[in-house]
Design an enzyme around this catalytic site. Structure first.
Site, PDB file in Angstrom:
ATOM      1  N   ARG A  34       0.837  -1.209   0.000  1.00 31.73           N
ATOM      2  CA  ARG A  34       0.000   0.000   0.000  1.00 31.73           C
ATOM      3  C   ARG A  34       0.870   1.256   0.000  1.00 31.73           C
ATOM      4  O   ARG A  34       0.566   2.225  -0.681  1.00 31.73           O
ATOM      5  CB  ARG A  34      -0.930  -0.006   1.223  1.00 31.73           C
ATOM      6  CG  ARG A  34      -1.989   1.062   1.214  1.00 31.73           C
ATOM      7  CD  ARG A  34      -2.995   0.818   2.339  1.00 31.73           C
ATOM      8  NE  ARG A  34      -2.338   0.721   3.631  1.00 31.73           N
ATOM      9  CZ  ARG A  34      -2.030   1.787   4.393  1.00 31.73           C
ATOM     10  NH1 ARG A  34      -2.302   3.015   3.966  1.00 31.73           N
ATOM     11  NH2 ARG A  34      -1.445   1.632   5.557  1.00 31.73           N
ATOM     12  N   ASN A 103      -1.973 -13.508  10.854  1.00 32.97           N
ATOM     13  CA  ASN A 103      -2.397 -14.172  12.093  1.00 32.97           C
ATOM     14  C   ASN A 103      -3.877 -13.914  12.341  1.00 32.97           C
ATOM     15  O   ASN A 103      -4.252 -13.371  13.380  1.00 32.97           O
ATOM     16  CB  ASN A 103      -1.564 -13.637  13.267  1.00 32.97           C
ATOM     17  CG  ASN A 103      -0.750 -14.740  13.920  1.00 32.97           C
ATOM     18  OD1 ASN A 103      -0.887 -15.904  13.594  1.00 32.97           O
ATOM     19  ND2 ASN A 103       0.116 -14.355  14.829  1.00 32.97           N
ATOM     20  N   SER A 129       4.193 -20.088  10.564  1.00 33.91           N
ATOM     21  CA  SER A 129       4.940 -19.963  11.811  1.00 33.91           C
ATOM     22  C   SER A 129       6.428 -20.155  11.569  1.00 33.91           C
ATOM     23  O   SER A 129       6.839 -20.936  10.720  1.00 33.91           O
ATOM     24  CB  SER A 129       4.465 -20.994  12.838  1.00 33.91           C
ATOM     25  OG  SER A 129       5.225 -20.893  14.022  1.00 33.91           O
ATOM     26  N   GLY A 130       7.209 -19.446  12.353  1.00 37.43           N
ATOM     27  CA  GLY A 130       8.659 -19.565  12.271  1.00 37.43           C
ATOM     28  C   GLY A 130       9.350 -18.231  12.385  1.00 37.43           C
ATOM     29  O   GLY A 130      10.578 -18.161  12.383  1.00 37.43           O
ATOM     30  N   GLY A 131       8.551 -17.151  12.465  1.00 35.49           N
ATOM     31  CA  GLY A 131       9.157 -15.831  12.569  1.00 35.49           C
ATOM     32  C   GLY A 131       9.839 -15.437  11.275  1.00 35.49           C
ATOM     33  O   GLY A 131       9.690 -16.084  10.233  1.00 35.49           O
ATOM     34  N   LYS A 184      -3.177 -23.026  13.569  1.00 29.40           N
ATOM     35  CA  LYS A 184      -2.131 -22.055  13.892  1.00 29.40           C
ATOM     36  C   LYS A 184      -2.380 -21.415  15.259  1.00 29.40           C
ATOM     37  O   LYS A 184      -1.455 -21.182  16.036  1.00 29.40           O
ATOM     38  CB  LYS A 184      -2.076 -20.970  12.805  1.00 29.40           C
ATOM     39  CG  LYS A 184      -1.133 -19.791  13.098  1.00 29.40           C
ATOM     40  CD  LYS A 184       0.314 -20.233  13.290  1.00 29.40           C
ATOM     41  CE  LYS A 184       1.325 -19.106  13.152  1.00 29.40           C
ATOM     42  NZ  LYS A 184       1.118 -17.952  14.006  1.00 29.40           N
ATOM     43  N   HIS A 187      -1.338 -23.858  17.845  1.00 28.94           N
ATOM     44  CA  HIS A 187       0.132 -23.823  17.850  1.00 28.94           C
ATOM     45  C   HIS A 187       0.621 -22.679  18.737  1.00 28.94           C
ATOM     46  O   HIS A 187       1.502 -22.848  19.587  1.00 28.94           O
ATOM     47  CB  HIS A 187       0.673 -23.646  16.427  1.00 28.94           C
ATOM     48  CG  HIS A 187       2.102 -23.189  16.368  1.00 28.94           C
ATOM     49  ND1 HIS A 187       2.468 -21.864  16.544  1.00 28.94           N
ATOM     50  CD2 HIS A 187       3.259 -23.867  16.156  1.00 28.94           C
ATOM     51  CE1 HIS A 187       3.779 -21.750  16.456  1.00 28.94           C
ATOM     52  NE2 HIS A 187       4.279 -22.954  16.221  1.00 28.94           N
ATOM     53  N   ASN A 188       0.057 -21.493  18.537  1.00 23.94           N
ATOM     54  CA  ASN A 188       0.506 -20.340  19.311  1.00 23.94           C
ATOM     55  C   ASN A 188       0.169 -20.486  20.790  1.00 23.94           C
ATOM     56  O   ASN A 188       0.932 -20.056  21.655  1.00 23.94           O
ATOM     57  CB  ASN A 188      -0.124 -19.058  18.752  1.00 23.94           C
ATOM     58  CG  ASN A 188       0.555 -18.587  17.481  1.00 23.94           C
ATOM     59  OD1 ASN A 188       1.141 -19.393  16.758  1.00 23.94           O
ATOM     60  ND2 ASN A 188       0.471 -17.314  17.190  1.00 23.94           N
ATOM     61  N   GLU A 191       2.676 -22.677  22.207  1.00 27.12           N
ATOM     62  CA  GLU A 191       3.892 -21.858  22.319  1.00 27.12           C
ATOM     63  C   GLU A 191       3.885 -21.057  23.625  1.00 27.12           C
ATOM     64  O   GLU A 191       4.900 -20.996  24.333  1.00 27.12           O
ATOM     65  CB  GLU A 191       3.960 -20.920  21.112  1.00 27.12           C
ATOM     66  CG  GLU A 191       5.129 -19.967  21.079  1.00 27.12           C
ATOM     67  CD  GLU A 191       5.002 -19.009  19.904  1.00 27.12           C
ATOM     68  OE1 GLU A 191       5.113 -17.780  20.131  1.00 27.12           O
ATOM     69  OE2 GLU A 191       4.765 -19.477  18.777  1.00 27.12           O
ATOM     70  N   ARG A 288       1.168 -13.963  31.982  1.00 28.81           N
ATOM     71  CA  ARG A 288       1.582 -12.736  31.277  1.00 28.81           C
ATOM     72  C   ARG A 288       0.787 -11.540  31.794  1.00 28.81           C
ATOM     73  O   ARG A 288       1.342 -10.453  31.962  1.00 28.81           O
ATOM     74  CB  ARG A 288       1.382 -12.910  29.765  1.00 28.81           C
ATOM     75  CG  ARG A 288       2.288 -13.969  29.154  1.00 28.81           C
ATOM     76  CD  ARG A 288       2.354 -13.824  27.643  1.00 28.81           C
ATOM     77  NE  ARG A 288       3.040 -14.946  27.027  1.00 28.81           N
ATOM     78  CZ  ARG A 288       3.456 -14.972  25.764  1.00 28.81           C
ATOM     79  NH1 ARG A 288       3.243 -13.918  24.974  1.00 28.81           N
ATOM     80  NH2 ARG A 288       4.064 -16.030  25.267  1.00 28.81           N
TER      81      ARG A 288
END
Length: 483
Positions: A34, A103, A129-131, A184, A187-188, A191, A288
């Site tokens: 954009r 995400n 995933s994997g950064g 996903k 998965h997170n 994590e 957290r």
């Protein structure tokens, strides 16, 4: 002009690295952003002299693509994804494919699949995933949505995905509509749990055993060479060995307040919706939240008292117990995560392959570990396995680790050191292995104050009874339902 195999919108770090990955595997990629200055900077910089086509409008991007067109969005989740879909669809042909690689929350992918399909196009919502390193060198990719789109994108996705030892790609079709983004999300959530467990092990070492960062670095280095071998243990080893500019451990100067992007919370909320006890991941989310109350905690530390940790004994013996607690609680976390996947598959009519999901997480992603190979084997042996705790391999590992696990949880309580994930994992394990729980009293309480009824041990399941406990209530029972 040569047409591109795929187009990508969104040249932030993940987008750029995915483009470089695709190009390195022999695909021509058209890119758009954009803020078009980013396109110019990219094609004249990292992408110079590569098979990457810079475009400066959506029309130009669409014109540059082979049919059926494949356009991947790597933009911020939420409204930006919807906005780009709205802009793209009037310019596309029937059968063209829109891919959301961000995400996104899985209900959005369910909605978008129907929206895009109703307009005559195909939609894929895929977890990546994997950064940034994974995006460049090989991520774990979890696609779901319109299954008719999979043959067109499969060669690209499986080429750029991470590979395990036998060359299998950490990418396969997950299921229809929101399945990919749900997997996903779980998965997170796992994590979050893995990270909290590691942090609790670190906290016990630091506060109870009085270990230095260098000593803990050595422990995590050793652990990473055994059954705990994983990306998160590996980076913890590196973090604990990293020195600030004056030679002191950097870890001791990082403020103890954790951030989050919401996917762990989504996982916990989904577990509440599905009625699945996802206790460990939920505790990781709450930990957290508690860490963010830094000022309150500092003030409370001057007011509230508790035991002072004093270690007496053999450090090596206790470290073995911490390792066992970490491994056993990790098994519980994954058991809960896969139980949530199983429940959601039934709710949303997804045909999930749990062994394949474990394989997709085996490499490339943040929770990648040798441990996941054991999960794949467990589901390969028993595809209808109801809980990982019942798999022979994991049952044996829990048996071996149980004494150390209990020692760590009890010690943390007596020493006043918080270990919520270790403790809730053990409580879940003890609850799951209990043939009888005190919920009979709870149900009696519900019937006493609300006439909610109960089942009897000496009658058939599904038959409900109500007692007039005080002699003053009536015989009318409340409707029976599960919330």
């Amino acid at each position: 002009m040569n047409k591109a195999d795929i187009g990508l919108i969104g040249l932030a770090v993940m987008g750029e690295n995915l483009v470089m990955n695709m190009e390195s595997k022999g695909f021509t990629v058209a890119v758009y952003n954009r803020t078009v200055e980013k396109v110019k900077r990219f094609v004249e910089g990292r992408a110079k002299d590569k098979n990457i086509i810079g475009t400066y409008s959506l029309d130009e991007l669409i014109d540059s693509l082979k049919k059926p067109r494949k356009i991947m969005l790597m933009v911020k989740a939420g409204a930006p994804v919807d906005a780009f879909i709205e802009q793209l669809m009037p310019c596309l042909d029937q059968g063209d494919i829109i891919i959301d690689g961000g995400n996104s929350h899985f209900p959005d992918s369910i909605r978008r699949t129907k929206w895009v399909e109703d307009a005559g196009f195909l939609f894929i919502g895929t977890g990546v995933s994997g950064g940034e390193e994974g995006a460049l060198k090989g991520p774990s990719i979890m696609p779901g949505g319109s299954e008719k789109a999979w043959p067109s994108v499969k060669p690209i996705f499986q080429s750029i995905a991470a590979k395990v030892e036998d060359g299998s790609p950490c990418c396969d079709w997950v299921g229809n509509d929101g399945a990919g983004h749900f997997v996903k999300m779980v998965h997170n959530g796992i994590e979050y749990g893995d990270m909290q467990l590691i942090c609790e092990a670190y906290h016990m070492m630091r506060e109870y055993l009085g270990m230095s960062a260098d000593e803990m670095h050595d422990v995590f280095k050793t652990w990473n060479e055994g059954e705990l071998d994983s990306y998160l243990i590996e980076i913890t080893r590196d973090i604990l060995g990293y020195k600030d500019i004056d030679g002191e451990p950097l870890i001791d100067r990082i403020l103890d307040t954790a951030g989050q992007k919401g996917t762990g919370k989504w996982t916990s909320v989904a577990s509440l919706d599905e009625g699945v006890p996802l206790t460990l991941i939920s505790e990781a989310v709450y930990a957290r939240f508690l860490s963010a109350l830094k000022d309150e905690r500092v003030a409370a530390a001057d007011v509230l008292s508790g035991p002072k940790p004093v270690f007496e004994g053999d450090r090596a013996v206790f470290l073995k117990a911490v390792r066992q607690a970490l491994y056993a609680a990790k098994i519980v976390s994954y058991a809960q995560g896969f139980a949530l996947l199983r429940a959601a598959a039934e709710t949303y009519k997804w045909d999930l392959n749990y062994g394949d999901i474990a394989l997709m997480w085996r490499g490339g992603c943040i929770i990648r570990s040798a441990f996941l190979g054991k999960i794949k084997s467990a589901f390969d042996d028993q595809p209808d396995l109801s809980n990982l705790l019942l798999a022979p391999f994991f049952k044996e590992k829990i048996d071996q680790a149980q004494d150390g696990w209990r020692k760590v949880v009890s010690t943390s309580a007596l020493a006043g050191i918080p270990a919520p994930a270790f403790a809730t994992a053990l409580s879940y394990f003890d609850g799951y292995r209990s043939a009888r729980l005190p919920a009979n009293l709870l149900q009696a309480q519900r019937d006493y104050f609300g006439a909610h009824t109960y089942e009897r041990t000496d009658d058939a399941r599904g038959k409900f009874f109500h007692t007039n406990w005080t002699g003053k209530g009536g015989d009318t029972a409340s409707s029976t339902y599960n919330a």
